[in-house]
Design an enzyme around this catalytic site. Structure first.
Site, mmCIF file in Angstrom:
data_model
loop_
_atom_site.group_PDB
_atom_site.id
_atom_site.type_symbol
_atom_site.label_atom_id
_atom_site.label_comp_id
_atom_site.label_asym_id
_atom_site.label_seq_id
_atom_site.Cartn_x
_atom_site.Cartn_y
_atom_site.Cartn_z
ATOM 1 N N HIS A 218 37.679 6.821 2.432
ATOM 2 C CA HIS A 218 36.602 5.823 2.474
ATOM 3 C C HIS A 218 35.230 6.344 2.036
ATOM 4 O O HIS A 218 34.310 5.544 1.871
ATOM 5 C CB HIS A 218 36.533 5.161 3.852
ATOM 6 C CG HIS A 218 35.995 6.026 4.955
ATOM 7 N ND1 HIS A 218 35.345 5.519 6.058
ATOM 8 C CD2 HIS A 218 36.019 7.369 5.136
ATOM 9 C CE1 HIS A 218 34.994 6.487 6.869
ATOM 10 N NE2 HIS A 218 35.385 7.623 6.337
ATOM 11 N N HIS A 219 35.061 7.654 1.840
ATOM 12 C CA HIS A 219 33.784 8.163 1.329
ATOM 13 C C HIS A 219 33.755 8.244 -0.204
ATOM 14 O O HIS A 219 32.671 8.337 -0.792
ATOM 15 C CB HIS A 219 33.495 9.553 1.885
ATOM 16 C CG HIS A 219 33.198 9.571 3.356
ATOM 17 N ND1 HIS A 219 32.264 8.743 3.929
ATOM 18 C CD2 HIS A 219 33.726 10.317 4.367
ATOM 19 C CE1 HIS A 219 32.223 8.973 5.235
ATOM 20 N NE2 HIS A 219 33.101 9.908 5.526
ATOM 21 N N ALA A 220 34.909 8.263 -0.844
ATOM 22 C CA ALA A 220 34.955 8.438 -2.304
ATOM 23 C C ALA A 220 34.279 7.260 -3.002
ATOM 24 O O ALA A 220 34.615 6.100 -2.761
ATOM 25 C CB ALA A 220 36.395 8.573 -2.771
#
Length: 733
Positions: A218-220
């Site tokens: 979810h950070h990409a």
């Protein structure tokens, strides 16, 4: 159950076709379930269309819960292993979860012969395995750039030395990432496993599913890896499902309960009206990872980031002000924000970005969410989208916490009711945060509007009620007792407390003076249950001070009435809700005011008998006056009414002050005060520094002032002309 995992998948209802002969035919299976549910069957009307909805509901109830796992995802490992190879994003994370599911009896580990019997007799007893596969470039590029895909693929072509150098460089600052020789292959499996999990749910092959995958996603961002993440798994799966099932999977809710904000998911769907992204995370004014992006034009995880263009309102950030949040805060967020908005959105499918780093025991997250709380949150989300819920692993770095939390979620997916849960009180800062989130989202969601005022839409003629109330008080006190504003020469104090300090004429020559320092009157209102409007006739002002002023006036006292606002408004204040002033601000304001009144008025008056009354939070002024000015010899008595903090009065320079205060004060404390529930606190508050503490039989300032009025007046009368304002040296506990 020990032994090799068995694959329970690949048939339209989740059955392995190799075992199809052992499965009852669908008609008999349906009828047996119907009979077990006590549904009357009319043989004479077998073709009746009215049975069709019942059949659909029953058949969905027979579907199993899916589980996606592949050991090969553990091959993503840090090439820069160094002398201390451990990293929070540990390959064992998924293995420990899978072990826990097996240990809990949720995943079948027996023999083929046992499997055949289970498929025949109890086909939904275990989770049905969904095979992971590498995601295709086409799938990945639905949310990522081709350049980003090529960068990740290029990792598999690098030497060990190059990977170690790259890992060392990437594991710095906001990027916070490591890579290895098999990172590309593992990332493909993670994304592909997420896609297959969501497709199985969207197509109805399983009723819900859990993807135990890594690396997380979810950070990409669309064009760069970040925060342990290479490909953003959940957005890839969401886009694939929307493309392949446009009629049945158009609107998707992504609920992210990872302790870190899912910046990548947010930014990929920021202007998309068909994807509702809700994130519960620690924000900490932008200081908690991932923090604020270098480009100020890119939105961060603050609550005011609501989406853009057609996606406005489809981005909901619940950014906690600090770590330390637990079950109370998370369940309150679900009940007040998450579920009302989700129900109004009415999604076709729910994908949970399930990071377990807010779990109790995860040092990186520093929060206290328990496995039962994760179960309850999952259970609430299962009420949406006809139960089509896909849970996809994100973060979570304590192996014990992550495995127990995942087990609780999986059990709930399989139909077990959530465990009983004692909900602790919610943190006050968190409660205020939820109120602010509601206000921010109110323009976009009908369910968020009750109780929210749009100040910008009220025009220029809107006035805050506390100013109106004080104006009314001033007019009433002026008409009845000829009271006028006290002149305050200091510019800052005058602007802050204009009309807040009123005095009776000729007070300087009065022998008796009553100085009342009080909170504003309490305001109660009963809104209309239909449209939340408040009519004036349904509002009430509770002002217990007026009866004390009336008594003092009739008994020839000079009176100083100091109203201490909970917050001093400024022209630039445009928010509908403004919290009360902090303790530090309140103390500074009261200290300036009380000391000014003493220095310039009270100590110069001819009063022989001075009484001070402190009401509510403003009774802090009594403490400030007694500890900052040598005033006790001029004061005949003190009366306080307390609903908040009990304030000790002691002085390093005047050792007799606490004893004097004990003998010359009445301190009424509300019946529901926390101090009365603890015997140790009861002992403590009866010590001399807290004054003559009295437990009131009633609750609330107004009722206390009304109930104890006769006792207070008697207390004052007993001290008139008795000279009891002198020093008292008697000691007691």
């Amino acid at each position: 159950m020990e032994g090799e995992d068995q694959s329970m998948m690949d048939a339209p209802n989740g059955f392995d076709e190799s075992h199809a002969a052992n499965v009852p035919v669908q008609e008999d299976f349906d009828n047996s379930i119907k009979n077990g549910m006590n549904v009357d069957m009319d043989d004479s009307d077998e073709s009746s269309g009215s049975d069709e909805p019942i059949k659909l509901m029953m058949r969905r109830g027979l579907l199993p819960t899916g589980c996606c796992y592949d050991d090969r995802m553990k091959l993503h490992a840090n090439a820069d292993f160094g002398p201390t190879p451990h990293h929070p994003e540990d390959p064992r994370r998924i293995e420990e979860i899978m072990k826990m599911l097996k240990k809990g009896g949720l995943v079948f580990t027996g023999s083929d012969t046992e499997l055949a019997d289970i498929l025949k007799e109890a086909p939904t007893k275990y989770m049905w395995r969904i095979p992971a596969r590498p995601a295709t470039k086409q799938e990945i590029c639905t949310v990522h750039t081709a350049g980003h895909y090529d960068w990740v693929r290029g990792l598999s072509q690098m030497s060990t030395k190059e990977l170690r150098v790259l890992s060392h460089n990437l594991d710095q600052g906001r990027t916070s990432l490591y890579v290895g020789a098999m990172s590309y292959e593992a990332a493909l499996l993670s994304a592909g496993g997420c896609v297959e999990t969501c497709k199985n749910v969207a197509s109805g092959r399983v009723k819900n599913a859990f993807a135990i995958i890594r690396p997380p996603g979810h950070h990409a961002e669309y064009d760069t890896p970040m925060g342990f993440c290479l490909f953003n798994n959940v957005p890839i799966a969401a886009k694939v499902c929307q493309n392949e099932y446009p009629d049945t999977c158009r609107k998707i809710l992504i609920l992210d309960w990872d302790v870190h904000h899912g910046n990548g998911v947010q930014n990929m769907f920021y202007d998309d009206p068909n994807v509702l992204y809700i994130s519960l995370h620690v924000y900490e004014s932008g200081n908690f990872y991932p923090g604020k992006p270098e480009n100020p034009m890119i939105p961060d995880g603050d609550i005011d980031k609501v989406g853009d263009g057609p996606g406005q309102g489809k981005n909901v950030n619940i950014g906690w002000p600090s770590q330390g949040m637990g079950d109370g805060e998370y369940l309150a967020a679900f009940q007040k924000i998450v579920m009302p908005i989700a129900q109004e959105f009415n999604p076709d499918m729910v994908i949970i970005s399930a990071g377990f780093d807010a779990a109790d025991g995860d040092e990186l997250g520093g929060c206290f969410v328990t496995p039962p709380c994760y179960a309850h949150m999952t259970h609430m989300l299962m009420s949406l989208a006809a139960g089509k819920v896909a849970v996809c692993l994100e973060g979570g770095y304590n192996l014990k916490a992550i495995s127990h939390s995942a087990l609780a979620v999986a059990r709930t997916l399989m139909g077990e009711p959530p465990p009983k849960l004692d909900i602790p009180p919610i943190n006050r800062d968190a409660a205020r945060l939820l109120g602010r989130v509601q206000a921010v989202q109110a323009p976009y969601w009908e369910c968020m509007r009750p109780g929210i005022i749009d100040v910008h839409a009220t025009g220029d003629n809107a006035h805050r009620l506390h100013d109106i109330i004080r104006s009314h008080q001033r007019q009433a006190l002026s008409e009845k007792y000829s009271m006028v504003p006290l002149f305050i020469q200091r510019e800052y104090l005058f602007k802050s407390f204009e009309n807040q300090v009123l005095v009776t004429p000729g007070i300087q020559v009065k022998k008796r003076v009553l100085f009342i320092i009080h909170d504003p009157p309490e305001v109660l209102a009963m809104p209309d249950v239909i449209d939340n409007t408040v009519d004036p006739h349904n509002g009430f002002i509770l002002d217990g001070v007026m009866s004390y002023i009336d008594w003092a006036y009739k008994n020839d006292f000079g009176i100083i009435d100091a109203n201490i606002p909970h917050y001093i408004t400024h022209p630039e204040d445009v928010d509908a809700f403004i919290p009360r002033a902090s303790e530090k601000t309140l103390q500074r304001q009261i200290q300036e005011l009380v000391c000014y009144i003493w220095d310039n008025y009270l100590q110069l008056y001819d009063a022989e008998e001075l009484f001070i009354v402190g009401v509510g939070n403003a009774y802090l002024g009594v403490k400030i006056l007694l500890t900052n000015r040598d005033s006790k010899d001029r004061i005949a008595g003190v009366i306080n009414f307390v609903t908040g903090s009990l304030r000790p009065i002691k002085s390093e320079t005047d050792t007799e002050l606490s004893s004097w205060y004990k003998h010359n004060s009445l301190v009424y404390v509300t019946n529901d005060h926390a101090c009365w529930g603890d015997p140790d606190l009861v002992k403590k508050v009866n010590k001399k520094r807290f004054g003559g503490v009295v437990k009131s039989p009633v609750v609330g300032l107004n009722l206390m002032m009304e109930t104890h009025a006769k006792d207070v007046f008697q207390f004052i009368n007993d001290r008139l002309g008795t000279g009891k304002s002198g020093n008292t040296t008697q000691d007691e506990m």
